[in-house]
Design a protein around this motif. Sequence first.
Motif, short mmCIF file in Angstrom:
data_model
loop_
_atom_site.label_atom_id
_atom_site.label_comp_id
_atom_site.label_asym_id
_atom_site.label_seq_id
_atom_site.Cartn_x
_atom_site.Cartn_y
_atom_site.Cartn_z
N LYS A 19 0.83 -1.21 0.00
CA LYS A 19 0.00 0.00 0.00
C LYS A 19 0.86 1.26 0.00
N ALA A 20 1.97 1.23 0.74
CA ALA A 20 2.87 2.39 0.78
C ALA A 20 3.44 2.67 -0.61
N LEU A 21 3.65 1.61 -1.39
CA LEU A 21 4.16 1.76 -2.74
C LEU A 21 3.07 2.17 -3.74
N GLY A 22 1.81 2.11 -3.28
CA GLY A 22 0.71 2.40 -4.19
C GLY A 22 0.49 1.27 -5.18
N MET A 23 0.86 0.07 -4.79
CA MET A 23 0.77 -1.10 -5.66
C MET A 23 -0.47 -1.90 -5.31
N SER A 24 -1.23 -2.29 -6.31
CA SER A 24 -2.42 -3.11 -6.05
C SER A 24 -2.01 -4.57 -5.90
N GLY A 25 -2.94 -5.34 -5.37
CA GLY A 25 -2.69 -6.77 -5.25
C GLY A 25 -2.52 -7.42 -6.62
N VAL A 26 -3.26 -6.94 -7.59
CA VAL A 26 -3.16 -7.46 -8.96
C VAL A 26 -1.77 -7.16 -9.53
N GLN A 27 -1.29 -5.95 -9.30
CA GLN A 27 0.04 -5.57 -9.81
C GLN A 27 1.14 -6.41 -9.18
N LEU A 28 1.06 -6.63 -7.86
CA LEU A 28 2.05 -7.47 -7.21
C LEU A 28 1.95 -8.90 -7.72
N ALA A 29 0.74 -9.38 -7.92
CA ALA A 29 0.55 -10.74 -8.44
C ALA A 29 1.22 -10.89 -9.81
N LYS A 30 1.06 -9.89 -10.66
CA LYS A 30 1.69 -9.95 -11.99
C LYS A 30 3.21 -9.98 -11.87
N LYS A 31 3.76 -9.16 -10.98
CA LYS A 31 5.22 -9.14 -10.79
C LYS A 31 5.73 -10.50 -10.30
N MET A 32 4.93 -11.15 -9.49
CA MET A 32 5.33 -12.43 -8.92
C MET A 32 4.91 -13.62 -9.78
N ARG A 33 4.12 -13.36 -10.81
CA ARG A 33 3.57 -14.41 -11.68
C ARG A 33 2.72 -15.40 -10.90
N VAL A 34 1.86 -14.84 -10.05
CA VAL A 34 0.90 -15.64 -9.29
C VAL A 34 -0.47 -14.97 -9.43
N THR A 35 -1.49 -15.57 -8.84
CA THR A 35 -2.83 -14.98 -8.90
C THR A 35 -3.01 -13.94 -7.79
N ALA B 271 -5.43 -13.94 -5.81
CA ALA B 271 -5.84 -14.72 -4.65
C ALA B 271 -4.62 -15.18 -3.85
N ARG B 272 -3.54 -15.49 -4.55
CA ARG B 272 -2.31 -15.93 -3.89
C ARG B 272 -1.70 -14.79 -3.06
N ILE B 273 -1.81 -13.58 -3.56
CA ILE B 273 -1.31 -12.41 -2.82
C ILE B 273 -2.14 -12.23 -1.55
N ALA B 274 -3.45 -12.29 -1.69
CA ALA B 274 -4.33 -12.16 -0.51
C ALA B 274 -4.02 -13.27 0.49
N GLN B 275 -3.79 -14.48 -0.02
CA GLN B 275 -3.47 -15.61 0.86
C GLN B 275 -2.13 -15.37 1.57
N ALA B 276 -1.13 -14.85 0.86
CA ALA B 276 0.18 -14.58 1.46
C ALA B 276 0.07 -13.50 2.54
N GLU B 277 -0.70 -12.46 2.27
CA GLU B 277 -0.87 -11.39 3.26
C GLU B 277 -1.61 -11.90 4.49
N ARG B 278 -2.61 -12.75 4.29
CA ARG B 278 -3.36 -13.33 5.41
C ARG B 278 -2.45 -14.28 6.21
N ALA B 279 -1.66 -15.09 5.49
CA ALA B 279 -0.75 -16.03 6.16
C ALA B 279 0.26 -15.28 7.03
N GLU B 280 0.74 -14.14 6.53
CA GLU B 280 1.68 -13.36 7.34
C GLU B 280 1.02 -12.87 8.62
N ARG B 281 -0.17 -12.31 8.50
CA ARG B 281 -0.88 -11.81 9.70
C ARG B 281 -1.16 -12.93 10.69
N ASP B 282 -1.43 -14.14 10.16
CA ASP B 282 -1.74 -15.28 11.02
C ASP B 282 -0.49 -15.99 11.55
N GLY B 283 0.68 -15.54 11.11
CA GLY B 283 1.93 -16.17 11.55
C GLY B 283 2.21 -17.47 10.83
#
Length: 155
Positions: A39-55, A57-69
């Motif tokens: 968010k600080a970078l002004g990057m959307s989840g879709v944009q990060l997903a494209k950079k990582m070549r994932v979906t 949904a995978r970005i949302a899952q990674a962010e949730r997994a981090e919060r959940d430890g």
Amino acid sequence: MTVATKTIARQQYRRIIDSAARHADLRMPPEGWLKTVRKALGMSGVQLAKKMRVTRARIAQAERAERDGAASLKSMKAAAEAMGCRFVYAVVPEKRIEDIITAQARKKALALVAAASTHMAMENQALPNDKIAEEIERLTREMAREMPPDLWNDK
């Protein structure tokens, strides 16, 4: 390894950890580091997903997994690098290493003195409280300095 070598090595390890602790007073933001940086970078989840070549949904899952430890180090590193960041991982003690060791040595000293005091009291040889306190302090210093192999054993 000689006793002197072990002592020097232990001191070096303590300096490394104490230094890291002074420089790592970080707490995870409520949304987690990944989402906060994104968010600080002004990057959307879709944009990060494209950079990582994932979906997305995978970005949302990674962010949730981090919060959940539950995030893996590998996934944290990959997301950080995709955002032009460096992933930093550390185990940082809440107190100085010396203080943690002293607290454990005191715990062991208290247990040893309590056991000895019980036996001595049964034989009408109980020590005065000031002598007991002195012995606890002496044992604490000795164990913290000597680091006996059973220092961290619970019993």
